[in-house]
Design a protein around this motif. Structure first.
Motif, PDB file in Angstrom:
ATOM      1  N   LEU A 130       0.827  -1.209   0.000  1.00 58.08           N
ATOM      2  CA  LEU A 130       0.000   0.000   0.000  1.00 58.08           C
ATOM      3  C   LEU A 130       0.861   1.259   0.000  1.00 58.08           C
ATOM      4  O   LEU A 130       0.555   2.242  -0.666  1.00 58.08           O
ATOM      5  N   TYR A 131       1.942   1.207   0.740  1.00 51.98           N
ATOM      6  CA  TYR A 131       2.835   2.366   0.803  1.00 51.98           C
ATOM      7  C   TYR A 131       3.454   2.636  -0.559  1.00 51.98           C
ATOM      8  O   TYR A 131       3.477   3.773  -1.038  1.00 51.98           O
ATOM      9  N   ALA A 140       0.893   4.007  -2.952  1.00 44.03           N
ATOM     10  CA  ALA A 140       0.661   5.440  -2.743  1.00 44.03           C
ATOM     11  C   ALA A 140       1.809   6.239  -3.342  1.00 44.03           C
ATOM     12  O   ALA A 140       1.607   7.292  -3.956  1.00 44.03           O
ATOM     13  N   ALA A 141       3.025   5.746  -3.180  1.00 43.71           N
ATOM     14  CA  ALA A 141       4.184   6.454  -3.725  1.00 43.71           C
ATOM     15  C   ALA A 141       4.106   6.508  -5.250  1.00 43.71           C
ATOM     16  O   ALA A 141       4.403   7.530  -5.868  1.00 43.71           O
TER      17      ALA A 141
END
Lengths: 294, 285
Positions: free
Chosen positions: A173-174, A177-178
């Motif tokens: 998820l991180y 998002a990036a």
């Protein structure tokens, strides 16, 4: 913003409860750990100051191998997490039908109670009837049941794989998002210039992801180094200490054997390593000036 | 003029590659749940048959009924988990809402360092602080009470809650509270009457993530500070059962699924907010 005296006081009043709480529950125990590490405190014994005795005692061959193992364990767990997570994010970032459903489906390992996910892995690794052993047997790859948690080398990797599994959703998820924070016009410009998909990924996506990759690796490193539940539930550090990391060893010494002083010395050592990671983390993030410094 | 939509158009073999990649990835992520669920449906005889069989022939939900008896105290564990998580969430919110507002709005001397210090708390999870906390709880005589499991849990959920809520509150236009302040409202009144209502969706997300965090992570403290089964939260209660020789696996898996059901329901209904909420603040928008 012009800061009035009253405003500053108000801000402090707002912060104070949370600050006091953390001071009592985190900062005080931290100081107490350091103090304890210089004593021979245990369940029965009155506390005596013993200087560096605990530290001298833990630097033996067994503990040295625990430290080395912890680093190897952490290294592989974090690397595999980052690779699988980034791969997953790349896939989920594609504009294909169903992607929002797929994104939701990545979340369970991270959101359900960790221990319960680990029980399920415990079953999968089960030597007599577990899925992995069963599938390997059905495929004819192994001749008899394989008890993954009963042998040091397989247990070591089994705990790593479970740790990777727990950590992958957050990395995914991180990184997703990036990827979505990369301005779309960069791709459009490259596309108009005739750059292919692979080229765009290599020359735009990857370089712009480097800061996020570093940030996530550092956060993951800290979490993995601290990982307790997985090893404790699956193997309790066994067989024969082959999955004993520093956290497990600390727990065994302090809570298992009530040797508070010796346990505290181990905990202090863990804190020192963690502080070094954090220092490295803050230095790299300030160098890359990602979003963390808002 | 380039058309944005055209960039993302895939050729058929690219599509196949992407779906294959997603399938591979999701297989790894979901395999234990799928296998766990199938096990919960299988009769014991099928579980212990060789060769291994993946599909639950003659599957039934029988284990979901019998586990209430064979996993002793299951209902109590569930209640304990909910109870502990609810109190933890309430305490975290009371502490974090004002603090997040302070960090979002007032840039006073030392605020940056303090914010960093709160985040550093994340570093010390797990066994590191266990020894002094254990001694502290013993001295206070609160071992084997809910209190001992609630108090440390709160501390380690504060940082991420502050971080999330601060990010959310920073998106609320400053003009709003400045206008109220100019109109003569006190800081406190502004926070309560202007900011809180607007920040409600953000606070809700923080409440949910905190609750899930509390529910998911109540293992090491509960394991260490509590040995009474009447106060055990679900993970530790099931762990005690898991460690036995004669584990009835289909019932353990059934119990696990009942235990994770709340989290799955939350994911289903709130995934949109969770994804955006949890990744906000992680990356510059």
């Amino acid at each position: 913003m012009g800061v009035h005296r009253s405003t500053v006081i108000f801000a402090w009043i707002l912060l104070l409860p949370a600050l006091l709480y953390v001071l009592v529950i985190v900062a005080y125990p931290l100081v107490d750990t350091v103090i304890l590490s210089f004593t021979d405190a245990s369940l029965k014994k009155l506390t005596n100051w013993v200087g560096f005795d605990n530290y001298r005692k833990i630097f033996n061959a067994t503990f040295a191998s625990v430290i080395v193992r912890t680093f190897i364990w952490t290294f592989f767990s974090v690397s595999i997490k980052m690779i699988i997570g980034t791969f997953g994010a790349t896939m989920l970032n594609s504009a294909v039908p169903g992607r929002s459903l797929f994104r939701v489906l990545t979340m369970p390992p991270w959101i359900v109670p960790m221990a319960i996910g680990i029980f399920m892995w415990g079953w999968m690794y089960n030597g007599q009837f577990g899925m992995i052993s069963g599938v390997l047997q059905n495929l004819g790859l192994v001749s008899g049941p394989v008890a993954f948690l009963a042998y040091g080398s397989t247990a070591f990797w089994a705990t790593i794989i479970t740790d990777v599994w727990i950590g992958v959703p957050l990395v995914t998820l991180y990184m997703l998002a990036a990827m979505q924070a990369i301005p779309q016009d960069l791709y459009e410009a490259a596309w108009t210039d005739g750059a292919g998909r692979a080229y765009r990924f290599r020359r735009i996506t990857l370089p712009l992801l480097v800061p996020s990759l570093i940030t996530m690796s550092m956060l993951s490193l800290i979490a993995t180094f601290n990982s307790f539940d997985i090893i404790w539930i699956l193997t309790r550090g066994g067989p024969d200490g082959e999955t004993t990391t520093m956290i497990i060893d600390t727990y065994r010494t302090a809570i298992g054997s009530y040797k508070y002083g010796e346990g505290a010395a181990r905990a202090v050592l863990i804190c020192i390593f963690l502080s070094l990671f954090c220092l490295a983390y803050f230095r790299t993030t300030s160098r890359f000036a990602t979003g963390d410094n808002r | 003029m380039s058309h944005p939509a055209m960039i993302n158009r895939y050729k058929w073999y690219e599509l196949i590659g992407i779906y294959a990649g997603i399938l591979l990835f999701l297989t790894f992520v979901l395999a234990p749940f799928v296998e766990g669920f199938l096990v919960s449906l299988k009769p014991l005889s099928l579980l212990f048959s060789s060769p291994y069989r993946f599909w639950p022939e003659n599957g039934s939900f029988e284990a979901y009924r019998t586990m209430w008896i064979s996993v002793p105290g299951f209902g109590r564990y569930i209640f304990n988990s909910f109870f502990i998580s609810t109190i933890v969430t309430a305490v975290v919110l009371v502490l974090v809402v004002p603090a997040a507002y302070a960090f979002a709005r007032f840039d006073f001397r030392g605020s940056g360092v303090l914010l960093g210090a709160f985040l550093a708390v994340n570093m010390f999870s797990g066994a590191v602080l266990l020894i002094p906390l254990f001694r502290l709880m013993r001295t206070m005589g609160v071992l084997n009470t809910y209190f001992a499991m609630i108090v440390p849990g709160v501390a380690f959920l504060i940082p991420s809650a502050i971080w999330l809520l601060r990010t959310y509150m920073m998106r609320i236009p400053k003009e709003l509270d400045e206008a109220a302040f100019v109109d003569g409202a006190s800081h406190f009144y502004t926070l309560r009457r202007v900011i809180l209502p607007i920040a409600m969706p953000g606070i809700t997300v923080v409440a949910i993530t905190t609750f899930i965090g509390a529910y998911a992570q109540q293992f090491i403290y509960a394991l260490t500070f509590n040995s009474k089964s009447e106060y055990m939260p679900l993970p530790v209660g099931l762990f005690a059962y898991f460690g036995r020789q004669e584990v009835v696996w289909n019932e353990l898996m059934a119990a696990s699924f009942v235990g994770i059901a709340p989290a799955l329901v939350v994911i289903f209904f709130l995934q949109r907010y969770l994804v955006s909420g949890l990744t906000a603040g992680a990356v510059k928008q």
